[in-house]
Design an enzyme around this catalytic site. Structure first.
Site, short mmCIF file in Angstrom:
data_model
loop_
_atom_site.label_atom_id
_atom_site.label_comp_id
_atom_site.label_asym_id
_atom_site.label_seq_id
_atom_site.Cartn_x
_atom_site.Cartn_y
_atom_site.Cartn_z
N GLU A 19 -12.49 21.56 -30.00
CA GLU A 19 -11.76 22.73 -29.49
C GLU A 19 -10.57 22.99 -30.42
OE1 GLU A 19 -10.27 22.91 -25.25
OE2 GLU A 19 -8.37 23.24 -26.29
N SER A 66 -7.29 18.67 -24.92
CA SER A 66 -8.71 18.30 -25.12
C SER A 66 -9.06 18.48 -26.59
CB SER A 66 -9.62 19.22 -24.32
OG SER A 66 -9.31 19.18 -22.95
N ARG A 100 -13.38 29.06 -23.75
CA ARG A 100 -12.62 28.66 -24.95
C ARG A 100 -13.05 29.50 -26.16
NH1 ARG A 100 -10.49 26.47 -21.28
NH2 ARG A 100 -9.61 24.38 -21.17
#
Ligand code: FAD
Ligand code: EPU
Length: 340
Positions: free
Chosen positions: A336, A240, A165
């Protein structure tokens, strides 16, 4: 001539469905339009934010600046052999439409990334990943435009400094580059199917699939995702909310003494990745609702907007989750989602 609108409600432009206003808003369909926009007073005098599908963004308040919405379109084969096909995809193409385009042509490499919302242009920003595959596994290069100089730049895969990520576009190049296209290398034969992620193998079995194919993996991933993740058109969310934390092996071992079932995936350097969804569930958040916001009942890593929540309400819930996970496990969760 490039159009710049004023006081635009961003609710339709972010998957959390947060109703904030942007002072200025402009859609760009070509690189030339972007260059034209960079010469306007609205660009020169105001802060700006590039927006794709708004599926990884939380607006906490009105955006007092210029939103640049990418609408560049086109998928082009730029090279091909018997084994591989190289495609160049403009940044405003929807990621899932691109996946279907490739699955329909039997081009392998991104089928595990089916049903991820958002645009192709945003995919390198956090190196999108799911079910054992990340963008970095197929990405050849990224083309972008330097927002300060107007210069066209090309970044090779290694120059993007991809991680979990993560990429250079979240660090040194944060908000400096407009990604105009991505180039991917996909397989036409000898596909490298990745069915190692438990749920895929189980779903293929339940679907009675005997011979794994690009299409069947895509179908399985779509089925898994539909069961777990809320559809943003029905329930506002950004996937998420947090990244899965990576902790030291020593920390993991000490947690195992108290929490014997704590899941962990070993990564390099004596580190362990722990599923944040498990940590959040253990703190009692799964399925919990506080007024307009809540934690999804099927996936504790997903924060949802039940009903006209503000960005602040979502942010407050995220802070409460961070503190309870920290108190119980001595682990600090990192969002995130890009918080604006
Ligand atoms: P946006 O949210 O619009 O922008 C995200 C960031 O990228 C911002 O900082 C923005 O400024 C920047 N940006 C966008 N476009 C450009 C551009 N052209 N040039 C420069 N900067 C740009 N992600 C995963 O990795 N895996 C998943 O499995 C996954 N599942 C999801 C499931 C759901 C239901 C949802 C809602 C989200 C999910 N996500 C997942 C997160 C999200 O879809 C991805 O991060 C996606 O790449 C974001 O694309 P976007 O176009 O919506 O980006
Ligand atoms: N878990 C729980 N409770 C939950 C959720 C998860 O205990 O409520 C535990 C279980 O042990 C489960 C494990 O977490 O086995 C992993 O769960 P899941 O397979 O759902 O994956 P995840 O780690 O929660 C990550 C990505 C997703 C991606 C999936 C599939 C991150 C932050 N998230 O989720 O990406 O789709 O794996 O590969 O890495 C996103 O980035 O927005 C996103 C949705």
């Amino acid at each position: 001539m490039i159009q710049i609108e004023e006081n635009i409600n961003l609710k339709p432009f972010n998957t959390f469905g947060i109703a904030v206003n942007a002072r200025y808003f402009s859609k760009v369909s070509t690189a030339e339009e972007l260059l034209e926009l960079t010469q306007t007073p609205e660009f020169k005098n105001e802060k700006h934010l590039i927006l794709g599908g708004g599926s990884n963004i939380l607006f906490k308040s009105d955006f007092d600046g210029l939103i640049i919405k990418t609408e560049l379109k086109g998928i082009e084969v730029i090279d091909e052999s018997d084994e591989v096909v190289i495609i160049k995809v403009q940044s405003g193409e929807l990621w899932h439409d691109l996946v279907l385009h490739c699955v329909n042509r039997q081009w392998g490499g991104i089928e595990n990334l089916s049903l991820i919302p958002g645009t192709a242009g945003a995919s390198p920003i956090q190196n999108i990943g799911a079910y054992g595959v990340e963008l970095k596994d197929v990405l050849k290069e990224v083309e972008g435009i330097d927002l300060t100089t107007g210069e066209k730049l090309t970044f090779t895969n290694s120059e993007c400094a991809f991680g979990y990520r993560d990429s250079i576009f979240k660090h040194q190049l944060k908000e400096k580059i407009f990604i105009s296209s991505i180039t991917l290398s996909l397989t036409k034969k000898n596909h490298l199917f990745n069915t190692s992620y438990g749920a895929i193998a189980d779903t293929l079995k339940a679907m009675n699939v005997h011979e794994v194919s690009i299409q069947s993996i895509s179908d399985a991933v779509i089925q898994i995702r539909k069961n777990k993740l809320p559809d943003p058109s029905q329930l506002g969310n950004a996937g998420s909310f947090f990244k899965n934390p990576v902790i030291s092996f020593t920390h993991y071992q000490s947690l195992q003494k108290t929490f014997s079932t704590i899941p962990g995936y070993h990564s390099v350097n004596q580190e362990v990745k722990v599923p944040a969804g498990w940590l959040i569930e253990q703190c009692g958040w799964k399925g919990k609702r506080i007024n307009h916001v809540g934690v999804h009942a099927h996936q504790a890593l997903v924060i949802v907007n039940y009903d006209n929540a503000t960005g602040e309400e979502i942010f407050d819930l995220a802070q409460q989750i961070i503190s309870s996970v920290k108190q119980k496990f001595y682990i600090t969760l990192t969002p995130e989602v890009n918080i604006i």
